[in-house]
Design a protein around this motif. Structure first.
Motif, short mmCIF file in Angstrom:
data_model
loop_
_atom_site.label_atom_id
_atom_site.label_comp_id
_atom_site.label_asym_id
_atom_site.label_seq_id
_atom_site.Cartn_x
_atom_site.Cartn_y
_atom_site.Cartn_z
N GLY A 1 69.56 46.48 49.35
CA GLY A 1 68.24 46.20 49.92
C GLY A 1 67.87 44.74 49.79
N ALA A 2 68.11 44.18 48.61
CA ALA A 2 67.78 42.77 48.38
C ALA A 2 68.64 41.86 49.26
N ILE A 3 69.93 42.21 49.42
CA ILE A 3 70.82 41.42 50.27
C ILE A 3 70.33 41.44 51.71
N LEU A 4 69.90 42.61 52.18
CA LEU A 4 69.41 42.71 53.55
C LEU A 4 68.18 41.84 53.76
N LEU A 5 67.25 41.87 52.80
CA LEU A 5 66.07 41.02 52.91
C LEU A 5 66.47 39.54 52.91
N ALA A 6 67.43 39.22 52.06
CA ALA A 6 67.90 37.83 52.02
C ALA A 6 68.54 37.43 53.34
N MET A 7 69.27 38.37 53.96
CA MET A 7 69.91 38.09 55.25
C MET A 7 68.86 37.85 56.34
N VAL A 8 67.78 38.63 56.30
CA VAL A 8 66.69 38.42 57.27
C VAL A 8 66.08 37.04 57.06
N ALA A 9 65.83 36.68 55.79
CA ALA A 9 65.24 35.38 55.49
C ALA A 9 66.16 34.25 55.95
N ILE A 10 67.46 34.42 55.71
CA ILE A 10 68.43 33.40 56.12
C ILE A 10 68.45 33.28 57.64
N THR A 11 68.40 34.43 58.32
CA THR A 11 68.42 34.41 59.78
C THR A 11 67.21 33.66 60.34
N LEU A 12 66.03 33.96 59.79
CA LEU A 12 64.81 33.29 60.27
C LEU A 12 64.86 31.79 59.96
N TRP A 13 65.29 31.45 58.77
CA TRP A 13 65.41 30.04 58.39
C TRP A 13 66.42 29.32 59.27
N ARG A 14 67.53 30.02 59.55
CA ARG A 14 68.57 29.44 60.39
C ARG A 14 68.03 29.07 61.76
N ARG A 15 67.22 29.95 62.33
CA ARG A 15 66.70 29.71 63.67
C ARG A 15 65.73 28.53 63.68
N ARG A 16 65.00 28.35 62.60
CA ARG A 16 64.08 27.22 62.54
C ARG A 16 64.83 25.91 62.33
N ARG A 17 66.00 26.00 61.73
CA ARG A 17 66.75 24.79 61.38
C ARG A 17 67.87 24.47 62.35
N THR A 18 68.05 25.28 63.39
CA THR A 18 69.20 25.10 64.28
C THR A 18 69.29 23.68 64.83
N THR A 19 68.16 23.14 65.26
CA THR A 19 68.20 21.81 65.88
C THR A 19 68.49 20.71 64.87
N ALA A 20 68.30 21.05 63.59
CA ALA A 20 68.53 20.03 62.56
C ALA A 20 69.89 20.18 61.89
N ALA A 21 70.76 21.01 62.47
CA ALA A 21 72.05 21.25 61.85
C ALA A 21 72.88 19.98 61.83
N PRO A 22 73.64 19.75 60.78
CA PRO A 22 74.45 18.54 60.68
C PRO A 22 75.60 18.56 61.67
N GLU A 23 75.95 17.42 62.20
CA GLU A 23 77.07 17.34 63.11
C GLU A 23 78.35 17.10 62.33
N GLY A 24 79.48 17.38 63.00
CA GLY A 24 80.77 17.12 62.41
C GLY A 24 81.17 18.17 61.41
N ALA A 25 82.21 17.87 60.65
CA ALA A 25 82.72 18.82 59.67
C ALA A 25 81.72 19.02 58.55
N ALA A 26 81.60 20.29 58.13
CA ALA A 26 80.66 20.60 57.06
C ALA A 26 81.17 20.02 55.74
N HIS A 27 80.25 19.67 54.88
CA HIS A 27 80.59 19.19 53.55
C HIS A 27 81.34 20.28 52.80
N LEU A 28 82.24 19.89 51.91
CA LEU A 28 83.04 20.86 51.16
C LEU A 28 82.16 21.85 50.42
N GLY A 29 81.07 21.34 49.83
CA GLY A 29 80.17 22.23 49.10
C GLY A 29 79.54 23.28 50.00
N THR A 30 79.21 22.89 51.24
CA THR A 30 78.63 23.83 52.19
C THR A 30 79.63 24.92 52.54
#
Length: 247
Positions: free
Chosen positions: A105-134
């Motif tokens: 249940g907690a994972i599902l809620l976290a996935m919803v939060a991540i999905t919503l956050w992802r959509r707000r941040r899509t335009t600010a996504a970094p270009e190029g190869a992702a950092h190793l830590g990411t």
């Protein structure tokens, strides 16, 4: 065969249809299936039962998008995903249903939060190869969540978006990613006793619904109003996750 009430079978049939739909048209919809299975079955059993249906859905995803995968991305993710899978398997081995159910249940809620956050941040996504830590962070979290709750979709979608992956490459890479990961998970969950004869018989009944959902998804993808469907999926997922958190 697992003994369930008729209304429970109806809900499982709906969940099976959503599994197929999520593989060919709407990846985010699968969290609804996770919530339904975990609500109707013992939490650990639900993970094994849903996995087998996901494997069937993966076949349709590969038939549709297999030629568009970006293999360097998959190879870059492999070590971190493998570590996450191992951690998830250890967790399932030591945790009982009373622990796994609220964790799902907690994972599902976290996935919803991540999905919503992802959509707000899509335009600010970094270009190029992702950092190793990411890459390590998303890979490990994706491996853990898919092993424990078959809910790694939003995590990996967020990673692919951060990489500014073109749509067809996104879908093709995700199709191969989950096909490979889910096949790897089958012997692990079988070894943990989560894939049994009653589970196999139940899934045999539900497989036709996965096929129907996958075929419907292929027809639906150019016609559906994405924004409305996404809202419905998110609402149902939150309700299902909250239900799992109730003692």
């Amino acid at each position: 065969m697992i003994d369930l009430a008729p209304w429970a079978w109806i809900l499982l049939a709906i969940a099976g249809t959503v599994v197929g739909l999520s593989k060919t048209a709407l990846p985010g919809a699968n969290t609804v299936s996770v919530a339904i299975f975990a609500a109707l079955l013992p939490a650990r059993t639900s993970t094994g039962a849903l996995l087998l249906l996901l494997v069937v859905g993966d076949l349709f995803a590969l038939l549709t998008w297999r030629r568009h995968a970006h293999w360097p991305t998959l190879l870059r993710l492999a070590p971190a995903v493998a570590a996450g899978l191992v951690l998830g398997a250890v967790f399932l081995a030591v945790a009982g249903n009373a622990v796994v159910r609220p964790v799902i249940g907690a994972i599902l809620l976290a996935m919803v939060a991540i999905t919503l956050w992802r959509r707000r941040r899509t335009t600010a996504a970094p270009e190029g190869a992702a950092h190793l830590g990411t890459t390590l962070g998303y890979g490990a979290l994706g491996g853990f969540t898919t092993m424990v709750a078959n809910a790694g979709g939003p995590v990996m979608s967020m990673y692919f978006l951060a990489m500014r992956t073109p749509v067809k490459v996104f879908l093709g890479t995700a199709a191969w990613f989950f096909a490979i990961v889910n096949i790897v998970k089958v012997p692990v969950l079988a070894g943990l006793g989560l894939i049994t004869v009653p589970v196999l018989l139940m899934d045999a009944v539900l497989v036709p619904m996965v096929v129907i959902g996958a075929l419907f998804g292929r027809w639906l993808i150019p016609r559906i109003h994405q924004a409305l469907f996404d809202r419905i999926v998110l609402i149902l997922t939150v309700l299902g996750a909250l239900y799992l958190l109730i003692p």
